[in-house]
Design a protein around this motif. Structure first.
Motif, PDB file in Angstrom:
ATOM      1  N   ARG A 174      -0.549  10.143  -0.490  1.00  0.00           N
ATOM      2  CA  ARG A 174      -1.183   9.673   0.739  1.00  0.00           C
ATOM      3  C   ARG A 174      -0.465  10.195   1.984  1.00  0.00           C
ATOM      4  O   ARG A 174      -1.096  10.422   3.024  1.00  0.00           O
ATOM      5  CB  ARG A 174      -1.273   8.146   0.724  1.00  0.00           C
ATOM      6  CG  ARG A 174      -2.228   7.630  -0.358  1.00  0.00           C
ATOM      7  CD  ARG A 174      -2.584   6.169  -0.175  1.00  0.00           C
ATOM      8  NE  ARG A 174      -1.550   5.255  -0.615  1.00  0.00           N
ATOM      9  CZ  ARG A 174      -1.430   4.781  -1.849  1.00  0.00           C
ATOM     10  NH1 ARG A 174      -2.270   5.185  -2.801  1.00  0.00           N
ATOM     11  NH2 ARG A 174      -0.480   3.918  -2.158  1.00  0.00           N
ATOM     12  N   CYS A 175       0.853  10.396   1.898  1.00  0.00           N
ATOM     13  CA  CYS A 175       1.572  11.019   3.019  1.00  0.00           C
ATOM     14  C   CYS A 175       1.135  12.474   3.197  1.00  0.00           C
ATOM     15  O   CYS A 175       0.944  12.945   4.333  1.00  0.00           O
ATOM     16  CB  CYS A 175       3.082  10.951   2.789  1.00  0.00           C
ATOM     17  SG  CYS A 175       3.815   9.313   3.026  1.00  0.00           S
ATOM     18  N   SER A 191       1.695  -0.883  -1.381  1.00  0.00           N
ATOM     19  CA  SER A 191       2.425   0.194  -0.708  1.00  0.00           C
ATOM     20  C   SER A 191       1.395   1.069   0.001  1.00  0.00           C
ATOM     21  O   SER A 191       0.686   1.842  -0.648  1.00  0.00           O
ATOM     22  CB  SER A 191       3.230   1.023  -1.717  1.00  0.00           C
ATOM     23  OG  SER A 191       3.875   2.102  -1.066  1.00  0.00           O
ATOM     24  N   ARG A 192       1.315   0.907   1.311  1.00  0.00           N
ATOM     25  CA  ARG A 192       0.301   1.656   2.065  1.00  0.00           C
ATOM     26  C   ARG A 192       0.449   3.155   1.854  1.00  0.00           C
ATOM     27  O   ARG A 192      -0.531   3.890   1.841  1.00  0.00           O
ATOM     28  CB  ARG A 192       0.421   1.319   3.562  1.00  0.00           C
ATOM     29  CG  ARG A 192      -0.439   2.191   4.483  1.00  0.00           C
ATOM     30  CD  ARG A 192      -1.917   1.998   4.218  1.00  0.00           C
ATOM     31  NE  ARG A 192      -2.739   2.898   5.018  1.00  0.00           N
ATOM     32  CZ  ARG A 192      -3.092   4.131   4.652  1.00  0.00           C
ATOM     33  NH1 ARG A 192      -2.673   4.620   3.488  1.00  0.00           N
ATOM     34  NH2 ARG A 192      -3.857   4.873   5.424  1.00  0.00           N
ATOM     35  N   TRP A 193       1.692   3.608   1.670  1.00  0.00           N
ATOM     36  CA  TRP A 193       1.924   5.047   1.576  1.00  0.00           C
ATOM     37  C   TRP A 193       2.502   5.427   0.219  1.00  0.00           C
ATOM     38  O   TRP A 193       3.176   4.635  -0.431  1.00  0.00           O
ATOM     39  CB  TRP A 193       2.859   5.512   2.703  1.00  0.00           C
ATOM     40  CG  TRP A 193       2.273   5.242   4.056  1.00  0.00           C
ATOM     41  CD1 TRP A 193       2.656   4.289   4.945  1.00  0.00           C
ATOM     42  CD2 TRP A 193       1.145   5.902   4.628  1.00  0.00           C
ATOM     43  NE1 TRP A 193       1.849   4.313   6.053  1.00  0.00           N
ATOM     44  CE2 TRP A 193       0.911   5.296   5.891  1.00  0.00           C
ATOM     45  CE3 TRP A 193       0.311   6.937   4.221  1.00  0.00           C
ATOM     46  CZ2 TRP A 193      -0.114   5.699   6.742  1.00  0.00           C
ATOM     47  CZ3 TRP A 193      -0.720   7.342   5.066  1.00  0.00           C
ATOM     48  CH2 TRP A 193      -0.925   6.732   6.305  1.00  0.00           C
ATOM     49  N   SER A 194       2.197   6.636  -0.188  1.00  0.00           N
ATOM     50  CA  SER A 194       2.766   7.247  -1.392  1.00  0.00           C
ATOM     51  C   SER A 194       2.914   8.731  -1.091  1.00  0.00           C
ATOM     52  O   SER A 194       2.496   9.208  -0.025  1.00  0.00           O
ATOM     53  CB  SER A 194       1.842   7.035  -2.595  1.00  0.00           C
ATOM     54  OG  SER A 194       0.617   7.736  -2.395  1.00  0.00           O
ATOM     55  N   TYR A 215       0.768   3.714  -6.729  1.00  0.00           N
ATOM     56  CA  TYR A 215       1.050   2.422  -6.124  1.00  0.00           C
ATOM     57  C   TYR A 215      -0.234   1.894  -5.478  1.00  0.00           C
ATOM     58  O   TYR A 215      -0.865   2.608  -4.686  1.00  0.00           O
ATOM     59  CB  TYR A 215       2.130   2.545  -5.049  1.00  0.00           C
ATOM     60  CG  TYR A 215       3.471   3.031  -5.537  1.00  0.00           C
ATOM     61  CD1 TYR A 215       3.845   2.913  -6.868  1.00  0.00           C
ATOM     62  CD2 TYR A 215       4.379   3.612  -4.667  1.00  0.00           C
ATOM     63  CE1 TYR A 215       5.077   3.345  -7.312  1.00  0.00           C
ATOM     64  CE2 TYR A 215       5.620   4.050  -5.093  1.00  0.00           C
ATOM     65  CZ  TYR A 215       5.961   3.917  -6.421  1.00  0.00           C
ATOM     66  OH  TYR A 215       7.183   4.355  -6.856  1.00  0.00           O
ATOM     67  N   PRO A 264      -2.604   0.538  -2.812  1.00  0.00           N
ATOM     68  CA  PRO A 264      -2.445   0.575  -1.347  1.00  0.00           C
ATOM     69  C   PRO A 264      -2.109  -0.780  -0.742  1.00  0.00           C
ATOM     70  O   PRO A 264      -1.405  -0.850   0.267  1.00  0.00           O
ATOM     71  CB  PRO A 264      -3.811   1.083  -0.862  1.00  0.00           C
ATOM     72  CG  PRO A 264      -4.359   1.851  -2.016  1.00  0.00           C
ATOM     73  CD  PRO A 264      -3.876   1.140  -3.243  1.00  0.00           C
ATOM     74  N   GLU A 265      -2.593  -1.860  -1.370  1.00  0.00           N
ATOM     75  CA  GLU A 265      -2.297  -3.176  -0.804  1.00  0.00           C
ATOM     76  C   GLU A 265      -0.828  -3.566  -0.986  1.00  0.00           C
ATOM     77  O   GLU A 265      -0.329  -4.450  -0.283  1.00  0.00           O
ATOM     78  CB  GLU A 265      -3.196  -4.256  -1.423  1.00  0.00           C
ATOM     79  CG  GLU A 265      -3.116  -4.376  -2.933  1.00  0.00           C
ATOM     80  CD  GLU A 265      -4.115  -3.484  -3.648  1.00  0.00           C
ATOM     81  OE1 GLU A 265      -4.429  -3.786  -4.819  1.00  0.00           O
ATOM     82  OE2 GLU A 265      -4.584  -2.503  -3.035  1.00  0.00           O
ATOM     83  N   TRP A 286       6.552  10.678   6.685  1.00  0.00           N
ATOM     84  CA  TRP A 286       7.219   9.493   6.151  1.00  0.00           C
ATOM     85  C   TRP A 286       8.429   9.113   7.006  1.00  0.00           C
ATOM     86  O   TRP A 286       8.730   7.919   7.175  1.00  0.00           O
ATOM     87  CB  TRP A 286       7.623   9.726   4.704  1.00  0.00           C
ATOM     88  CG  TRP A 286       8.311   8.554   4.054  1.00  0.00           C
ATOM     89  CD1 TRP A 286       9.537   8.536   3.475  1.00  0.00           C
ATOM     90  CD2 TRP A 286       7.796   7.226   3.920  1.00  0.00           C
ATOM     91  NE1 TRP A 286       9.837   7.289   2.992  1.00  0.00           N
ATOM     92  CE2 TRP A 286       8.780   6.456   3.246  1.00  0.00           C
ATOM     93  CE3 TRP A 286       6.612   6.608   4.308  1.00  0.00           C
ATOM     94  CZ2 TRP A 286       8.602   5.104   2.957  1.00  0.00           C
ATOM     95  CZ3 TRP A 286       6.438   5.254   4.014  1.00  0.00           C
ATOM     96  CH2 TRP A 286       7.426   4.521   3.342  1.00  0.00           C
ATOM     97  N   LYS A 338       7.223   7.020   9.784  1.00  0.00           N
ATOM     98  CA  LYS A 338       6.879   5.676   9.309  1.00  0.00           C
ATOM     99  C   LYS A 338       8.140   4.851   9.077  1.00  0.00           C
ATOM    100  O   LYS A 338       8.200   3.668   9.424  1.00  0.00           O
ATOM    101  CB  LYS A 338       6.051   5.763   8.023  1.00  0.00           C
ATOM    102  CG  LYS A 338       4.671   6.356   8.217  1.00  0.00           C
ATOM    103  CD  LYS A 338       3.866   5.540   9.214  1.00  0.00           C
ATOM    104  CE  LYS A 338       2.527   6.167   9.521  1.00  0.00           C
ATOM    105  NZ  LYS A 338       1.808   5.430  10.593  1.00  0.00           N
TER     106      LYS A 338
END
Length: 676
Positions: free
Chosen positions: A306-307, A300-303, A295, A297-298, A158, A161
């Motif tokens: 997902r990280c 918030s690409r990351w959570s 969240y 994905p569209e 993160w 990113k």
């Protein structure tokens, strides 16, 4: 099961009951956990240095000083001692196997290998209970030992990113501890040319072993992004980052900085200052962590999840190497030695803790032998948060009528039992309710579980003392009312203010002087954004807290509530108007965002020829004709008296201290005030 905790600045291995499955959570048997030396060692240092802790947490110090003003130095000292004795979790990154699923879990199966995150959910413990969104499946080919570092890897991922690292850029990482070494590898895997700067020759050597261009000497040239991956107490790294970043570049801090950022380079180069505080979007958001709402994905690409998955995928593809960075592994039995190493100044990098394949998993532990005491009621406590430990348990002990048999809590029930004298500890509330020897159950859990647990206990034939509110929905209240009508029961809600000495004296002075006009102002103060009471499932602050004052007005008037109206200002502040059968009226102004300097509670009552004012339950003003009296005392909100009255009434075979129809009436008015 074994668990590592911090107590007064020391890492201690304790025995606690294994957790019980909860909705939306998975139970995980831990194989390895990772120690984060920078973060966790700092916690230990802070925990052992009260002066430094007070300096860094001035709000808590001010709150304690205000408590001492209201309740006296001895009570403040007792509270501070209680807080300092609390075991705090250590660790936040581990790997293991799913052994049980809570209701509603759909993304995992028993036997899945998972990595887990979060101090509250993934501490150094043999078995943990983890929300579904704080766990990620371990890919095939990735070892438990490597996957245990997935949360640290998510922090590193993160950070890159947030720093907007992209292919072809030059990136400088300042500090090559375990976290900095992971940041450098993740940035390199993104296609950047990465350099690491580290004073320790030992860490430089370990970084070179995993392919990081590392040195103790500054590399030449300017950098598109500089990531400060270590503490910077004197501001020297901030200055260095500004000097080495290119004009228009980016400087990211992975932790808090202590000094002002140097003006010259950051201003003249128009540098962007960025920060990265954790493992990704969703961390510290109770809606994400506790309610399991991801969240999209569209949006918030990351959570967090997902990280973690992205980092584990890098491990699986060989883009990042962890094993080479792990210099020490300790069995859980020697967990405190791992922290001694982290604080020692010796050479180390990654530190892991290993767990037995078949841990003890009892959900009930016997802390001491039961010693029946003649004439005392056998009591169980469900929920042992700060209110319970600082107020409710002392009230139980002070009453002299209770034998403390059971305590149930999801965090540290073993510690609570050992400290306060309970015989047994568990993480399973139903085990407490099922004990046929118990006379009474005290419930001090989050509000959404009050009605359900009270109903279970009443059906089991137990007397029930429940923290307010009794219920947060109409359905819950109706079910309780039906159960009480069918089977009876001894039930009390902790509406303690009506039992306070000042409220009792005020009522004696206004009795027969109605109809009354009552004005109650409550300056409740703000809650942290991630406080559990802010969750939509917990009913809100008006239902959860303003109910105290609806009950107090009902007590002072002594007549049935006939109408309840409310108007809201924002989400948590409200003006509540009550009308009573005898013509009395009351208003409760509940403010969630008033100034801290304003006293919390003021109750003003006016009747025929008399009036009275209670100021924060430390001062009582009485007016009658031309006479005036003032009485001051240490703050007393009646918890000790209502607990004593509950136990005494039960022991004598009498009635509950608050008539049950009145409890139900106040609960109904509370739900109306909360627009339920």
């Amino acid at each position: 099961m074994k668990k590592l905790v911090q107590v007064k600045g020391k890492a201690v291995l304790v025995e606690e009951p294994a957790p019980t499955p909860s909705p939306g959570r998975v139970l995980v048997r831990t194989r390895f956990s990772a120690l984060s030396p920078g973060t966790e060692a700092e916690r230990l240092r802070l925990g052992g240095n009260l002066i430094e802790a007070a300096r860094r947490r001035p709000q808590e110090l001010r709150a304690l000083m205000e408590f001492a003003r209201r309740r006296g130095l001895s009570e403040a000292f007792r509270l501070a001692t209680e807080r300092l004795s609390e075991p705090l979790p250590l660790g936040y990154s581990l790997s293991g196997d799913v052994i049980e699923l809570g209701d509603g879990v759909s993304g995992f199966n028993k036997g899945d290998r998972v990595a887990c995150a979060g101090t509250e959910f993934a501490p150094h413990a043999e078995i943990v209970s983890v929300p579904e969104l704080m766990a990620a499946r371990i890919p095939q080919g990735v070892s438990y030992a490597d996957a245990a570092f997935a949360t640290l890897g998510a922090i590193a991922f993160w950070a890159t990113k947030r720093a907007e690292v992209s292919a072809g850029e030059r990136v400088l990482v300042l500090g090559l501890g375990i976290l900095g070494s992971l940041v450098a590898q993740v940035a390199a895997a993104s296609g950047a040319e990465v350099f690491g700067l580290e004073r320790s020759g030992f860490r430089v050597k370990k970084a070179l072993e995993v392919g990081i261009k590392a040195s103790s000497d500054e590399p030449g040239g300017e950098f598109d992004a500089v990531i400060v991956a270590t503490s910077d107490p004197d501001g020297s790294l901030s200055a260095l980052a500004g000097a080495r970043a290119r004009p228009g570049g980016r400087v990211l801090f992975l932790g808090p900085w202590q000094r002002p950022i140097p003006y010259k380079d950051f201003y003249m180069k128009e540098l962007r200052v960025l920060s990265s505080r954790s493992y990704g979007p969703g961390r510290y958001d109770p809606i994400y962590e506790l309610l399991g709402l991801d969240y999209p994905p569209e949006l918030s690409r990351w959570s967090v999840k997902r990280c973690m998955e992205a980092f584990l995928d890098m491990l699986a593809r060989g883009k990042v190497r962890v094993g080479t960075l792990v210099t020490h592994t300790f069995p859980i039995d020697r967990g405190p030695d791992a922290y001694s190493l982290a604080l020692s100044g010796e050479d180390f990098l990654g530190i892991a803790i290993e767990y037995p394949s078949e841990p003890r998993a009892e959900r009930v532990i016997q802390v001491r032998k039961k010693e029946p005491r003649e004439g005392r009621l056998k009591v169980g406590l469900i929920g042992a948060g700060r209110f319970a430990t600082s107020t409710l348990i002392p009230a139980l002990r002070g009453a002299g009528l209770a034998e403390l048999v059971w305590v149930a809590d999801e965090r540290n029930p073993g510690h609570i039992a050992r400290r306060h004298g309970f015989a047994r500890a568990t993480t399973n509330p139903l085990a407490v309710i099922a004990d046929p020897e118990l006379d009474a159950i005290f419930i001090a859990t989050p509000h959404s579980s009050h009605a359900r647990l009270a109903l279970e206990a009443l059906r089991a034939g137990k007397a029930v003392f429940v923290e307010k509110p009794l219920a947060i929905t109409r359905e819950e209240l109706a079910e309780l009312e039906e159960a009480l009508a069918e089977g009876g029961g001894f039930l009390t809600v902790d509406f303690g203010r009506r039992f306070s000495r000042m409220a009792v004296e005020l009522k004696s002075r206004i009795r027969g002087k109605g109809p009354l006009q009552i004005s109650i102002r409550v300056n409740a103060g703000p809650l942290p954004p991630n406080h559990w009471l802010n969750l939509p499932t917990e009913g809100g602050r008006v239902i959860g807290e303003a109910c105290h004052f609806i009950d107090l007005a009902r007590f002072l008037v002594g007549s049935r509530i006939t109408r309840t109206e409310s108007s809201y200002q924002g989400r948590a502040s409200a003006l509540i108007n009550l009308c009573f059968e005898d013509g009395s009226a009351a208003s409760v102004a509940y403010f969630a965002d008033g100034p801290a300097s304003l006293p919390k509670e003021r109750i003003e009552v006016i009747g025929r020829g008399v009036a009275g004012v209670i100021e924060d339950f430390t001062e009582l003003l009485l007016y009658s004709g031309n006479s005036f009296r003032r009485r001051r005392a240490r703050q007393d909100k009646g918890t000790g008296e209502i607990v004593r009255a509950f136990l005494a009434g039960l022991k004598a075979g009498g009635e509950p201290p608050i008539p049950i129809p009145e409890l139900l009436e106040v609960s109904d008015a509370t739900l109306r005030a909360g627009r339920i």
